[in-house]
Motif scaffolding. Structure first.
Motif, PDB file in Angstrom:
ATOM      1  N   THR A  10       0.817  -1.215   0.000  1.00  0.00           N
ATOM      2  CA  THR A  10       0.000   0.000   0.000  1.00  0.00           C
ATOM      3  C   THR A  10       0.854   1.270   0.000  1.00  0.00           C
ATOM      4  OG1 THR A  10      -0.207  -0.102   2.422  1.00  0.00           O
ATOM      5  CG2 THR A  10      -1.978  -1.097   1.118  1.00  0.00           C
ATOM      6  N   GLY A  11       2.173   1.130  -0.117  1.00  0.00           N
ATOM      7  CA  GLY A  11       3.047   2.296  -0.205  1.00  0.00           C
ATOM      8  C   GLY A  11       3.066   2.875  -1.608  1.00  0.00           C
ATOM      9  N   HIS A  12       3.852   3.941  -1.793  1.00  0.00           N
ATOM     10  CA  HIS A  12       3.883   4.628  -3.092  1.00  0.00           C
ATOM     11  C   HIS A  12       4.309   3.686  -4.212  1.00  0.00           C
ATOM     12  CE1 HIS A  12       2.979   8.460  -1.334  1.00  0.00           C
ATOM     13  NE2 HIS A  12       4.055   8.449  -0.565  1.00  0.00           N
ATOM     14  N   LEU A  13       5.404   2.959  -4.001  1.00  0.00           N
ATOM     15  CA  LEU A  13       5.851   2.015  -5.018  1.00  0.00           C
ATOM     16  C   LEU A  13       4.998   0.764  -5.010  1.00  0.00           C
ATOM     17  CD1 LEU A  13       7.861   1.113  -7.194  1.00  0.00           C
ATOM     18  CD2 LEU A  13       9.318   0.219  -5.352  1.00  0.00           C
ATOM     19  N   GLY A  14       4.670   0.255  -3.819  1.00  0.00           N
ATOM     20  CA  GLY A  14       3.936  -0.995  -3.711  1.00  0.00           C
ATOM     21  C   GLY A  14       2.621  -1.000  -4.465  1.00  0.00           C
ATOM     22  N   GLN A  15       1.842   0.076  -4.333  1.00  0.00           N
ATOM     23  CA  GLN A  15       0.561   0.147  -5.035  1.00  0.00           C
ATOM     24  C   GLN A  15       0.743   0.040  -6.543  1.00  0.00           C
ATOM     25  OE1 GLN A  15      -2.459   3.053  -3.694  1.00  0.00           O
ATOM     26  NE2 GLN A  15      -0.953   3.698  -2.173  1.00  0.00           N
ATOM     27  N   ARG A  16       1.768   0.719  -7.036  1.00  0.00           N
ATOM     28  CA  ARG A  16       2.003   0.695  -8.485  1.00  0.00           C
ATOM     29  C   ARG A  16       2.499  -0.668  -8.948  1.00  0.00           C
ATOM     30  NH1 ARG A  16       2.832   5.972 -11.039  1.00  0.00           N
ATOM     31  NH2 ARG A  16       2.338   7.650  -9.562  1.00  0.00           N
ATOM     32  N   VAL A  17       3.311  -1.322  -8.123  1.00  0.00           N
ATOM     33  CA  VAL A  17       3.771  -2.662  -8.463  1.00  0.00           C
ATOM     34  C   VAL A  17       2.574  -3.612  -8.564  1.00  0.00           C
ATOM     35  CG1 VAL A  17       5.050  -4.668  -7.620  1.00  0.00           C
ATOM     36  CG2 VAL A  17       6.084  -2.395  -7.509  1.00  0.00           C
ATOM     37  N   VAL A  18       1.661  -3.505  -7.610  1.00  0.00           N
ATOM     38  CA  VAL A  18       0.470  -4.365  -7.630  1.00  0.00           C
ATOM     39  C   VAL A  18      -0.354  -4.125  -8.889  1.00  0.00           C
ATOM     40  CG1 VAL A  18      -1.691  -4.921  -6.454  1.00  0.00           C
ATOM     41  CG2 VAL A  18       0.394  -4.557  -5.117  1.00  0.00           C
ATOM     42  N   GLN A  19      -0.544  -2.859  -9.235  1.00  0.00           N
ATOM     43  CA  GLN A  19      -1.310  -2.534 -10.442  1.00  0.00           C
ATOM     44  C   GLN A  19      -0.649  -3.101 -11.691  1.00  0.00           C
ATOM     45  OE1 GLN A  19      -1.355   1.720 -10.036  1.00  0.00           O
ATOM     46  NE2 GLN A  19      -2.939   1.709  -8.462  1.00  0.00           N
ATOM     47  N   GLU A  20       0.688  -2.991 -11.761  1.00  0.00           N
ATOM     48  CA  GLU A  20       1.405  -3.530 -12.916  1.00  0.00           C
ATOM     49  C   GLU A  20       1.353  -5.059 -12.935  1.00  0.00           C
ATOM     50  OE1 GLU A  20       2.901  -2.210 -15.514  1.00  0.00           O
ATOM     51  OE2 GLU A  20       2.703  -0.083 -15.011  1.00  0.00           O
ATOM     52  N   LEU A  21       1.471  -5.655 -11.761  1.00  0.00           N
ATOM     53  CA  LEU A  21       1.435  -7.118 -11.677  1.00  0.00           C
ATOM     54  C   LEU A  21       0.076  -7.649 -12.111  1.00  0.00           C
ATOM     55  CD1 LEU A  21       3.196  -9.520 -10.823  1.00  0.00           C
ATOM     56  CD2 LEU A  21       2.294  -9.249  -8.497  1.00  0.00           C
ATOM     57  N   ALA A  22      -0.989  -6.930 -11.750  1.00  0.00           N
ATOM     58  CA  ALA A  22      -2.350  -7.357 -12.106  1.00  0.00           C
ATOM     59  C   ALA A  22      -2.607  -7.290 -13.608  1.00  0.00           C
ATOM     60  CB  ALA A  22      -3.368  -6.504 -11.366  1.00  0.00           C
ATOM     61  N   GLN A  23      -1.743  -6.580 -14.343  1.00  0.00           N
ATOM     62  CA  GLN A  23      -1.855  -6.564 -15.802  1.00  0.00           C
ATOM     63  C   GLN A  23      -1.154  -7.763 -16.431  1.00  0.00           C
ATOM     64  OE1 GLN A  23      -0.667  -2.773 -17.542  1.00  0.00           O
ATOM     65  NE2 GLN A  23      -1.453  -1.645 -15.776  1.00  0.00           N
ATOM     66  N   ARG A  24      -0.413  -8.511 -15.596  1.00  0.00           N
ATOM     67  CA  ARG A  24       0.397  -9.606 -16.118  1.00  0.00           C
ATOM     68  C   ARG A  24      -0.016 -10.972 -15.581  1.00  0.00           C
ATOM     69  NH1 ARG A  24       3.229  -4.943 -15.901  1.00  0.00           N
ATOM     70  NH2 ARG A  24       4.870  -4.563 -17.460  1.00  0.00           N
ATOM     71  N   THR A  25      -0.828 -10.994 -14.541  1.00  0.00           N
ATOM     72  CA  THR A  25      -1.303 -12.256 -13.965  1.00  0.00           C
ATOM     73  C   THR A  25      -2.675 -12.008 -13.343  1.00  0.00           C
ATOM     74  OG1 THR A  25      -0.655 -14.119 -12.537  1.00  0.00           O
ATOM     75  CG2 THR A  25      -0.285 -11.913 -11.669  1.00  0.00           C
ATOM     76  N   PRO A  26      -3.553 -13.014 -13.268  1.00  0.00           N
ATOM     77  CA  PRO A  26      -4.869 -12.809 -12.670  1.00  0.00           C
ATOM     78  C   PRO A  26      -4.776 -12.328 -11.220  1.00  0.00           C
ATOM     79  CG  PRO A  26      -4.826 -14.867 -13.898  1.00  0.00           C
ATOM     80  CD  PRO A  26      -3.410 -14.363 -13.863  1.00  0.00           C
ATOM     81  N   ALA A  27      -5.696 -11.479 -10.832  1.00  0.00           N
ATOM     82  CA  ALA A  27      -5.702 -10.926  -9.473  1.00  0.00           C
ATOM     83  C   ALA A  27      -5.745 -12.018  -8.419  1.00  0.00           C
ATOM     84  CB  ALA A  27      -6.878  -9.977  -9.306  1.00  0.00           C
ATOM     85  N   THR A  28      -6.363 -13.126  -8.742  1.00  0.00           N
ATOM     86  CA  THR A  28      -6.481 -14.223  -7.776  1.00  0.00           C
ATOM     87  C   THR A  28      -5.131 -14.889  -7.488  1.00  0.00           C
ATOM     88  OG1 THR A  28      -7.133 -15.642  -9.628  1.00  0.00           O
ATOM     89  CG2 THR A  28      -8.901 -14.739  -8.246  1.00  0.00           C
ATOM     90  N   ASN A  29      -4.122 -14.589  -8.294  1.00  0.00           N
ATOM     91  CA  ASN A  29      -2.777 -15.129  -8.052  1.00  0.00           C
ATOM     92  C   ASN A  29      -1.961 -14.251  -7.107  1.00  0.00           C
ATOM     93  OD1 ASN A  29      -3.403 -17.091  -9.908  1.00  0.00           O
ATOM     94  ND2 ASN A  29      -2.019 -16.358 -11.505  1.00  0.00           N
ATOM     95  N   ILE A  30      -2.515 -13.105  -6.706  1.00  0.00           N
ATOM     96  CA  ILE A  30      -1.742 -12.102  -5.974  1.00  0.00           C
ATOM     97  C   ILE A  30      -2.193 -12.019  -4.524  1.00  0.00           C
ATOM     98  CG2 ILE A  30      -1.086  -9.662  -5.880  1.00  0.00           C
ATOM     99  CD1 ILE A  30      -1.724  -9.523  -8.893  1.00  0.00           C
ATOM    100  N   THR A  31      -1.233 -12.114  -3.617  1.00  0.00           N
ATOM    101  CA  THR A  31      -1.473 -11.906  -2.186  1.00  0.00           C
ATOM    102  C   THR A  31      -0.691 -10.677  -1.748  1.00  0.00           C
ATOM    103  OG1 THR A  31      -1.853 -14.242  -1.687  1.00  0.00           O
ATOM    104  CG2 THR A  31      -1.134 -12.843   0.141  1.00  0.00           C
ATOM    105  N   LEU A  32      -1.333  -9.812  -0.980  1.00  0.00           N
ATOM    106  CA  LEU A  32      -0.702  -8.589  -0.516  1.00  0.00           C
ATOM    107  C   LEU A  32      -0.472  -8.660   0.981  1.00  0.00           C
ATOM    108  CD1 LEU A  32      -2.848  -5.958  -2.476  1.00  0.00           C
ATOM    109  CD2 LEU A  32      -0.899  -7.326  -3.271  1.00  0.00           C
ATOM    110  N   GLY A  33       0.784  -8.517   1.387  1.00  0.00           N
ATOM    111  CA  GLY A  33       1.095  -8.428   2.805  1.00  0.00           C
ATOM    112  C   GLY A  33       1.136  -6.970   3.215  1.00  0.00           C
ATOM    113  N   VAL A  34       0.185  -6.540   4.019  1.00  0.00           N
ATOM    114  CA  VAL A  34       0.054  -5.116   4.348  1.00  0.00           C
ATOM    115  C   VAL A  34      -0.112  -4.930   5.855  1.00  0.00           C
ATOM    116  CG1 VAL A  34      -0.936  -4.556   2.103  1.00  0.00           C
ATOM    117  CG2 VAL A  34      -2.448  -5.138   3.988  1.00  0.00           C
ATOM    118  N   HIS A  35       0.379  -3.804   6.340  1.00  0.00           N
ATOM    119  CA  HIS A  35       0.284  -3.506   7.770  1.00  0.00           C
ATOM    120  C   HIS A  35      -1.141  -3.165   8.163  1.00  0.00           C
ATOM    121  CE1 HIS A  35       0.831  -1.252  11.569  1.00  0.00           C
ATOM    122  NE2 HIS A  35       1.855  -2.084  11.732  1.00  0.00           N
TER     123      HIS A  35
END
Length: 291
Positions: A10-35
């Motif tokens: 959920t940080g400045h870079l992290g949010q953008r990485v997640v958005q970019e990753l979601a363009q390359r793999t289904p959202a269901t493949n992504i787990t986010l570790g957040v505080h």
């Protein structure tokens, strides 16, 4: 199915990485570790798994990294190397216990042994520690983020000068958007894992007069270069007690330690990173249309 875990999502870079990753793999493949899981609700709505993660709590880190194939580790914003090394040890303990397939970590170009930057010890420790873990890993060393120049520009126009205490040395930049795209691309491209360290930069670095010239051209205002001292810079920008850390970074920069330029970004993405003038033009145009 490949499971990707992104920490600091959920940080400045992290949010953008997640958005970019979601363009390359289904959202269901992504787990986010957040505080703070509530901050990741928009990602949860897309089908991503949200896992509470406290870097100082080994159990929560282990739970977040369980069964991960690829981990993208983005450090916390703590201001001292000891805190970051401690969190890294917790993350590596969890990654080894989970038998993570590949570990992708955020580095920074201010990692030299003689760099006075407050966090250089952490960034120097990172590759040495990873090398002894037995993990498959890649470090993406970011240049300075170009993004803070956009909100900083009105102050520079008012001052009529760039004031970084850099002397004749140069600074190298990368945008958050370009950095995030590279992180996501490396994460989903195993052939890129053969190289353990990449350095993400634009195609050139800038002396302070050259940076002032770019900012003048983009803003239409006359901006020169009149550096303040390191102590003055620290005092001016000590919000959140960050003054010494920021000043120490430019102390390293004045030694030429923030001037690195590589073609690694092109190697990863097949194109060059957006140039600083183009980035600033686009960012200011976007800012003007959203007012």
């Amino acid at each position: 199915m490949t499971k990707y875990v992104v920490t600091g999502a959920t940080g400045h870079l992290g949010q953008r990485v997640v958005q970019e990753l979601a363009q390359r793999t289904p959202a269901t493949n992504i787990t986010l570790g957040v505080h703070t899981p509530a901050k990741a609700q928009a990602f949860a709505n897309q089908g991503m798994t949200i896992q509470k993660l406290d870097y100082q709590d080994v159990a929560s880190v282990q739970a977040a990294l369980q069964d991960a194939d690829v981990v993208i580790y983005i450090p916390s914003k703590s201001h001292d190397s000891f805190s970051r090394v401690t969190e890294l040890e917790h993350v590596l303990t969890a990654a080894q216990a989970a038998h993570v397939g590949h570990f992708l970590a955020m580095g920074f170009i201010a990692d030299q042994a003689d760099n006075p930057f407050d966090l250089s010890a952490f960034y120097g420790y990172l590759p040495r520690r990873l090398a002894e873990t037995g993990l498959s890993y890649t470090i993406l060393r970011n240049a300075l983020y170009a993004d803070p120049l956009v909100p900083y520009l009105p102050e520079l126009i008012e001052r009529q000068n760039v004031i970084y205490p850099m002397g004749d040395a140069s600074l190298s930049f990368i945008s958050l958007a370009d950095s995030a795209a590279a992180f996501a691309q490396v994460a989903v491209t195993p052939r890129l894992w053969q190289q353990s360290v990449y350095t993400l930069t634009q195609e050139r670095s800038y002396t302070m007069p050259a940076l002032a010239a770019v900012l003048s051209q983009i803003s239409g205002a006359k901006i020169g270069y009149a550096p303040v001292t390191l102590q003055q810079f620290s005092d001016l920008y000590n919000q959140g007690n960050e003054g010494h850390m920021l000043a120490s970074m430019y102390a390293g920069g004045a030694q030429g330690l923030l001037a690195t330029v590589t073609d690694d970004y092109h190697q990863i993405m097949g194109r060059s990173a957006q140039s600083l003038p183009d980035f600033l033009k686009a960012s200011l145009a976007t800012a003007s249309t959203t007012k």
